[in-house]
Design a protein around this motif. Structure first.
Motif, PDB file in Angstrom:
ATOM      1  N   UNK A   1       0.840  -1.161   0.000  1.00 52.11           N
ATOM      2  CA  UNK A   1       0.000   0.000   0.000  1.00 52.11           C
ATOM      3  C   UNK A   1       0.897   1.239   0.000  1.00 52.11           C
ATOM      4  N   UNK A   2       0.447   2.249  -0.728  1.00 48.12           N
ATOM      5  CA  UNK A   2       1.166   3.525  -0.794  1.00 48.12           C
ATOM      6  C   UNK A   2       0.210   4.646  -0.417  1.00 48.12           C
ATOM      7  N   UNK A   3       0.766   5.736   0.040  1.00 50.65           N
ATOM      8  CA  UNK A   3      -0.027   6.916   0.361  1.00 50.65           C
ATOM      9  C   UNK A   3       0.437   8.062  -0.529  1.00 50.65           C
ATOM     10  N   UNK A  38       6.534   1.652  -0.455  1.00 48.40           N
ATOM     11  CA  UNK A  38       5.409   0.948   0.161  1.00 48.40           C
ATOM     12  C   UNK A  38       5.408   1.158   1.677  1.00 48.40           C
ATOM     13  N   UNK A  39       4.224   1.209   2.239  1.00 51.07           N
ATOM     14  CA  UNK A  39       4.088   1.256   3.686  1.00 51.07           C
ATOM     15  C   UNK A  39       4.367  -0.127   4.260  1.00 51.07           C
ATOM     16  N   UNK A  58      -7.016  15.522   1.484  1.00 53.11           N
ATOM     17  CA  UNK A  58      -5.926  15.592   0.508  1.00 53.11           C
ATOM     18  C   UNK A  58      -5.143  14.282   0.361  1.00 53.11           C
ATOM     19  N   UNK A  59      -5.320  13.347   1.281  1.00 49.39           N
ATOM     20  CA  UNK A  59      -4.540  12.105   1.256  1.00 49.39           C
ATOM     21  C   UNK A  59      -5.323  10.956   0.646  1.00 49.39           C
ATOM     22  N   UNK A  60      -4.589  10.059  -0.023  1.00 45.89           N
ATOM     23  CA  UNK A  60      -5.191   8.893  -0.649  1.00 45.89           C
ATOM     24  C   UNK A  60      -4.284   7.681  -0.437  1.00 45.89           C
ATOM     25  N   UNK A  61      -4.909   6.529  -0.258  1.00 45.60           N
ATOM     26  CA  UNK A  61      -4.168   5.268  -0.207  1.00 45.60           C
ATOM     27  C   UNK A  61      -4.394   4.515  -1.500  1.00 45.60           C
TER      28      UNK A  61
END
Length: 63
Positions: A1-3, A38-39, A58-61
């Protein structure tokens, strides 16, 4: 997963930094910096909390 962040929406409130400072940081110009890559699995839940806590959305995963 990325942010990721939409810089046109981010107003540098810093909620994400307070939740997950290992991933989020505000630079000297109050511009949000996000660690690349990646997280870690242990960072996914706090990152989700940071996304929800962002007052501007403003943030997205992404996977």
């Amino acid at each position: 997963m990325k942010v990721g962040v939409d810089p046109s929406l981010c107003e540098a409130h810093g909620e994400c930094v307070a939740i997950l400072p290992e991933v989020f940081d505000l630079d000297d110009d109050e511009v949000l910096q996000i660690r690349e890559g990646e997280l870690a699995s242990a960072e996914e839940a706090p990152a989700q909390r940071a996304v929800v806590a962002c007052p501007k959305g403003a943030l997205r995963l992404s996977r």
